[in-house]
Scaffold this motif. Structure first.
Motif, short mmCIF file in Angstrom:
data_model
loop_
_atom_site.label_atom_id
_atom_site.label_comp_id
_atom_site.label_asym_id
_atom_site.label_seq_id
_atom_site.Cartn_x
_atom_site.Cartn_y
_atom_site.Cartn_z
N GLU A 127 6.49 -17.85 13.77
CA GLU A 127 5.30 -18.55 14.25
C GLU A 127 3.99 -17.60 13.90
O GLU A 127 4.44 -16.45 13.45
CB GLU A 127 5.17 -18.69 15.54
N PHE A 165 1.59 -14.37 17.44
CA PHE A 165 2.31 -13.67 18.67
C PHE A 165 2.44 -12.12 18.12
O PHE A 165 3.45 -11.63 18.19
CB PHE A 165 3.66 -14.30 18.50
N GLU A 174 4.58 -11.56 15.34
CA GLU A 174 4.49 -12.15 14.05
C GLU A 174 2.79 -12.68 14.26
O GLU A 174 2.50 -13.02 15.35
CB GLU A 174 5.22 -13.15 13.85
N PHE A 231 5.95 -22.78 16.98
CA PHE A 231 6.85 -22.52 17.86
C PHE A 231 7.81 -23.41 18.08
O PHE A 231 8.96 -23.37 18.02
CB PHE A 231 6.49 -21.65 18.89
N ALA A 234 11.27 -15.37 16.27
CA ALA A 234 9.74 -15.59 16.82
C ALA A 234 9.53 -15.32 18.24
O ALA A 234 8.94 -16.07 19.16
CB ALA A 234 9.45 -17.19 16.47
N GLY A 235 10.23 -13.96 18.39
CA GLY A 235 10.17 -13.48 19.78
C GLY A 235 10.90 -14.45 20.86
O GLY A 235 10.19 -14.68 21.96
N MET A 236 11.67 -15.15 20.32
CA MET A 236 12.25 -16.13 21.04
C MET A 236 13.59 -15.75 22.15
O MET A 236 14.51 -14.81 21.81
CB MET A 236 13.22 -17.33 19.95
N THR A 237 13.20 -16.11 23.30
CA THR A 237 13.96 -15.60 24.37
C THR A 237 15.40 -16.50 24.33
O THR A 237 15.61 -17.61 23.90
CB THR A 237 13.24 -15.96 25.76
N ARG A 288 18.43 -23.41 25.37
CA ARG A 288 18.75 -23.18 24.19
C ARG A 288 19.98 -23.12 23.36
O ARG A 288 20.36 -23.46 22.27
CB ARG A 288 17.60 -21.98 23.48
N GLN A 307 1.69 -21.37 26.05
CA GLN A 307 2.15 -21.89 24.98
C GLN A 307 3.21 -22.91 25.00
O GLN A 307 4.31 -22.96 25.93
CB GLN A 307 2.57 -20.79 23.84
N GLY A 364 6.27 -25.09 24.52
CA GLY A 364 7.81 -25.02 24.18
C GLY A 364 8.20 -23.71 24.62
O GLY A 364 9.08 -23.20 24.11
N THR A 365 7.54 -22.65 25.52
CA THR A 365 8.27 -21.32 25.77
C THR A 365 8.55 -21.14 27.08
O THR A 365 8.30 -22.12 28.01
CB THR A 365 6.64 -20.44 25.52
N ASP A 377 4.52 -13.64 27.34
CA ASP A 377 5.40 -12.55 27.32
C ASP A 377 5.01 -11.20 27.37
O ASP A 377 3.82 -11.04 26.85
CB ASP A 377 6.26 -12.65 25.66
N GLU A 437 13.91 -10.97 29.99
CA GLU A 437 14.16 -11.94 29.01
C GLU A 437 14.58 -11.00 27.63
O GLU A 437 14.23 -10.03 27.73
CB GLU A 437 13.04 -12.59 28.65
N TYR A 449 15.12 -11.37 23.54
CA TYR A 449 14.84 -12.10 22.19
C TYR A 449 16.25 -11.99 21.33
O TYR A 449 16.68 -11.02 21.06
CB TYR A 449 13.64 -11.30 21.36
N1 ARG Z 1 9.57 -15.57 24.48
C1 ARG Z 1 9.08 -16.81 24.86
C2 ARG Z 1 10.00 -17.90 24.64
O1 ARG Z 1 11.07 -17.80 23.94
C3 ARG Z 1 8.01 -17.12 24.06
C4 ARG Z 1 8.08 -17.07 22.48
C5 ARG Z 1 6.95 -17.45 21.65
N2 ARG Z 1 6.81 -16.90 20.29
C6 ARG Z 1 5.89 -17.02 19.36
N3 ARG Z 1 6.23 -16.75 18.36
N4 ARG Z 1 4.88 -17.76 19.87
O2 ARG Z 1 10.12 -19.08 24.96
#
Ligand code: ARG
Length: 245
Positions: free
Chosen positions: A33, A36, A40, A74, A91-94, A99, A139, A141-142, A180, A206, A208
């Motif tokens: 994304e 962030f 990114e 995202f 993408a800093g995805m937890t 998921r 945001q 979907g987070t 985050d 959390e 990533y």
């Molecule tokens: N860590 C959070 C999640 O996984 C937020 C991630 C948002 N990442 C971003 N690139 N906007 O839901």
């Protein structure tokens, strides 16, 4: 003359083969994304950059791929992995149980969590427990959105990017943002964040991970192996210090 021609042809052939081999280097289609920071974001030159971007490029190289990084929303990342438009998403995805029902994750590469962010002049919200009935931005979907929607009586607005959620906070359109922790900390050090503050403790622990299609455990293994090599050989630390010091 004939000899010269032969040599020329052989060398041409060699160059062509070499280029072909270079082209044949496996491409890793990576999604991320664009808003962030410092994980990114788009730099002054319009290029995608950040911790995640450096990390995935190094991981890909270590695993014998060339990363082709694409930027999208995202909430589009997991669907794009699921439909195999992407090989993976970083993408800093937890890593969450929810998921994990739809994608595989690599080992965790970063420990994070969530913070409540308010304007500096707000003395009324001292933490998550005070958000009842307040206006919260997050945001879409987070995990921050899930945490926001779990507040009883709160009015929650989801934005496409975290940057927009923070702008709404500064513009007094909302009372708080849940996002985050490392991204909030980075924001507070920026000019845009100078009128905001964190309230309360870290919410949620959390981690990533990189999301990969369920059919591709091979890629999970390759990236995990690459991650452990980069952790041992100092590359991970180098990238970490570049973005978090
Ligand atoms: N860590 C959070 C999640 O996984 C937020 C991630 C948002 N990442 C971003 N690139 N906007 O839901």
């Amino acid at each position: 003359m004939k000899k010269l021609l032969t040599i020329l042809m052989i060398s041409l052939f060699a160059v062509a083969t070499c280029c072909y081999a270079a082209d044949k280097q496996k491409v890793l289609r990576v999604g991320t994304e664009g808003a962030f920071a410092p994980f990114e974001f788009i730099d002054e030159k319009g290029q995608i950059t950040g911790f995640d971007v450096d990390l995935i490029r190094a991981l890909a190289e270590q695993a014998g791929y060339k990363a082709d990084v694409q930027v999208m929303g995202f909430d589009a990342l997991i669907p794009a992995v699921k439909t195999k438009i992407l090989d993976c998403a970083i993408a800093g995805m937890t890593i969450t149980e929810e998921r994990k029902k739809v994608v595989l994750f690599t080992d965790s590469y970063y420990d994070a969590g969530l913070y409540v962010l308010v304007r500096k002049d707000n003395n009324d919200i001292k933490g998550y427990q005070d958000l009842d009935g307040k206006r919260i931005a997050c945001q879409i979907g987070t995990t921050g959105e899930n945490k926001s929607r779990a507040v009883p009586g709160a009015r929650v607005t989801s934005y496409n990017t975290n940057v927009e959620a923070c702008m709404e906070l500064v513009a007094k359109g909302v009372d708080a943002v849940i996002n985050d922790a490392p991204v909030v900390a980075f924001y507070l050090k920026s000019d845009a964040g100078k009128n905001c503050k964190i309230v309360g403790d870290l919410l949620e622990a959390e981690q990533y991970g990189i999301a990969i299609h369920k059919d591709n455990p091979k890629l999970v293994k390759e990236l995990n192996k690459a991650l452990s090599v980069l952790r041992k050989n100092g590359t991970y630390n180098k990238i970490f210090n570049k973005w978090f010091n």
